[in-house]
Design a protein around this motif. Structure first.
Motif, PDB file in Angstrom:
ATOM      1  N   GLU A   1      34.038  46.778  32.326  1.00  0.00           N
ATOM      2  CA  GLU A   1      34.140  46.019  33.578  1.00  0.00           C
ATOM      3  C   GLU A   1      35.355  46.477  34.371  1.00  0.00           C
ATOM      4  O   GLU A   1      35.307  46.603  35.591  1.00  0.00           O
ATOM      5  CB  GLU A   1      34.253  44.514  33.298  1.00  0.00           C
ATOM      6  CG  GLU A   1      32.939  43.807  33.208  1.00  0.00           C
ATOM      7  CD  GLU A   1      32.144  43.880  34.492  1.00  0.00           C
ATOM      8  OE1 GLU A   1      32.458  43.162  35.466  1.00  0.00           O
ATOM      9  OE2 GLU A   1      31.185  44.660  34.539  1.00  0.00           O
TER      10      GLU A   1
ATOM     11  N   THR B   1      32.824  37.175  37.300  1.00  0.00           N
ATOM     12  CA  THR B   1      33.725  38.274  37.658  1.00  0.00           C
ATOM     13  C   THR B   1      34.001  38.275  39.152  1.00  0.00           C
ATOM     14  O   THR B   1      35.155  38.397  39.589  1.00  0.00           O
ATOM     15  CB  THR B   1      33.121  39.625  37.223  1.00  0.00           C
ATOM     16  OG1 THR B   1      32.887  39.596  35.821  1.00  0.00           O
ATOM     17  CG2 THR B   1      34.049  40.771  37.548  1.00  0.00           C
TER      18      THR B   1
ATOM     19  N   LEU C   1      44.376  46.151  30.789  1.00  0.00           N
ATOM     20  CA  LEU C   1      43.462  45.415  29.923  1.00  0.00           C
ATOM     21  C   LEU C   1      43.758  45.602  28.434  1.00  0.00           C
ATOM     22  O   LEU C   1      43.090  45.008  27.604  1.00  0.00           O
ATOM     23  CB  LEU C   1      42.022  45.846  30.218  1.00  0.00           C
ATOM     24  CG  LEU C   1      41.587  45.672  31.676  1.00  0.00           C
ATOM     25  CD1 LEU C   1      40.237  46.314  31.904  1.00  0.00           C
ATOM     26  CD2 LEU C   1      41.567  44.211  32.053  1.00  0.00           C
TER      27      LEU C   1
ATOM     28  N   TRP D   1      27.791  36.483  34.138  1.00  0.00           N
ATOM     29  CA  TRP D   1      28.990  37.304  33.958  1.00  0.00           C
ATOM     30  C   TRP D   1      29.415  37.925  35.293  1.00  0.00           C
ATOM     31  O   TRP D   1      30.584  37.883  35.657  1.00  0.00           O
ATOM     32  CB  TRP D   1      28.734  38.393  32.924  1.00  0.00           C
ATOM     33  CG  TRP D   1      29.865  39.365  32.782  1.00  0.00           C
ATOM     34  CD1 TRP D   1      29.975  40.588  33.366  1.00  0.00           C
ATOM     35  CD2 TRP D   1      31.053  39.191  32.014  1.00  0.00           C
ATOM     36  NE1 TRP D   1      31.150  41.184  33.015  1.00  0.00           N
ATOM     37  CE2 TRP D   1      31.832  40.347  32.183  1.00  0.00           C
ATOM     38  CE3 TRP D   1      31.531  38.156  31.209  1.00  0.00           C
ATOM     39  CZ2 TRP D   1      33.070  40.506  31.567  1.00  0.00           C
ATOM     40  CZ3 TRP D   1      32.761  38.338  30.593  1.00  0.00           C
ATOM     41  CH2 TRP D   1      33.514  39.497  30.776  1.00  0.00           C
TER      42      TRP D   1
ATOM     43  N   THR E   1      33.662  45.874  26.328  1.00  0.00           N
ATOM     44  CA  THR E   1      33.082  45.221  27.504  1.00  0.00           C
ATOM     45  C   THR E   1      34.124  45.080  28.605  1.00  0.00           C
ATOM     46  O   THR E   1      33.868  45.379  29.770  1.00  0.00           O
ATOM     47  CB  THR E   1      32.527  43.843  27.128  1.00  0.00           C
ATOM     48  OG1 THR E   1      31.519  44.017  26.129  1.00  0.00           O
ATOM     49  CG2 THR E   1      31.932  43.133  28.333  1.00  0.00           C
ATOM     50  N   MET E   2      35.316  44.614  28.230  1.00  0.00           N
ATOM     51  CA  MET E   2      36.383  44.427  29.197  1.00  0.00           C
ATOM     52  C   MET E   2      36.772  45.759  29.841  1.00  0.00           C
ATOM     53  O   MET E   2      36.952  45.842  31.048  1.00  0.00           O
ATOM     54  CB  MET E   2      37.591  43.798  28.515  1.00  0.00           C
ATOM     55  CG  MET E   2      38.726  43.504  29.431  1.00  0.00           C
ATOM     56  SD  MET E   2      38.838  41.816  29.996  1.00  0.00           S
ATOM     57  CE  MET E   2      38.792  40.869  28.527  1.00  0.00           C
TER      58      MET E   2
END
Length: 173
Positions: free
Chosen positions: A26, A145, A37, A141, A22-23
């Motif tokens: 994004e 963000t 990340l 979310w 997910t990270m």
């Protein structure tokens, strides 16, 4: 030197697969390099309060956890170093956040992400960001963000303003 850590992080551990995926997704959407990340976790320890001039927290609970055990003047001293990231959302003006060109705080992709809800985001000083997961509540979310994007832009503006004019000369000495 920026460093990322958590209150309950296991030193050197990596995110679980789903969270990492997910990270990275994004990050790709926001054009953030994946190596940023993929850093292993570091656990917060109180000695960091003496090592850094500024420590950013994502929510009030983290601030309180970092300052736990300190009282009186000592707590006041350390409390000046521990700052909510979201508090920087209102530091730059709307004009600064939407500026383009060489002095822009936000790259065009990031500016586009936040453009439609910029004023709402700037007025949301303390968003509820703890435990927001993209697969559970995608709208929250995205709001989180986007709020982080303008908060980081505000942090950058603050650091630029706090930068002494002779910094490069100081580095050379």
């Amino acid at each position: 030197c920026p460093q990322s850590c958590g209150m309950e992080a296991v030193e050197g551990a990596f995110l679980p697969f789903q969270a990492a995926a997910t990270m990275l997704g994004e990050g790709h959407r926001l054009k953030i390099s994946s190596h940023v990340l993929k850093q292993p976790s570091a656990q917060f320890s109180s000695d960091l309060l003496d090592h850094f001039d500024l420590i950013l927290a994502m929510d009030e609970q983290m601030v309180e956890a970092m300052l736990e055990g300190y009282e009186g003047e000592e707590r006041e001293y350390y409390a000046r170093k521990v700052v909510l990231l979201s508090s920087f959302a209102t530091y730059p003006s709307t004009a600064q956040l939407t500026q383009t060109g060489g002095l822009a705080l936000l790259e065009s992709e990031l500016r586009e992400c936040v453009a439609l809800e910029l004023e709402t985001l700037r007025n949301t000083i303390k968003p509820s960001i703890a435990n927001v997961q993209p697969n559970e509540d995608f709208n929250n979310w995205l709001t989180m963000t986007n709020h982080i994007i303008i908060s980081v832009a505000g942090l950058v503006a603050y650091l630029i303003d706090a930068n002494p004019d002779d910094l490069e000369e100081q580095w050379l000495d």
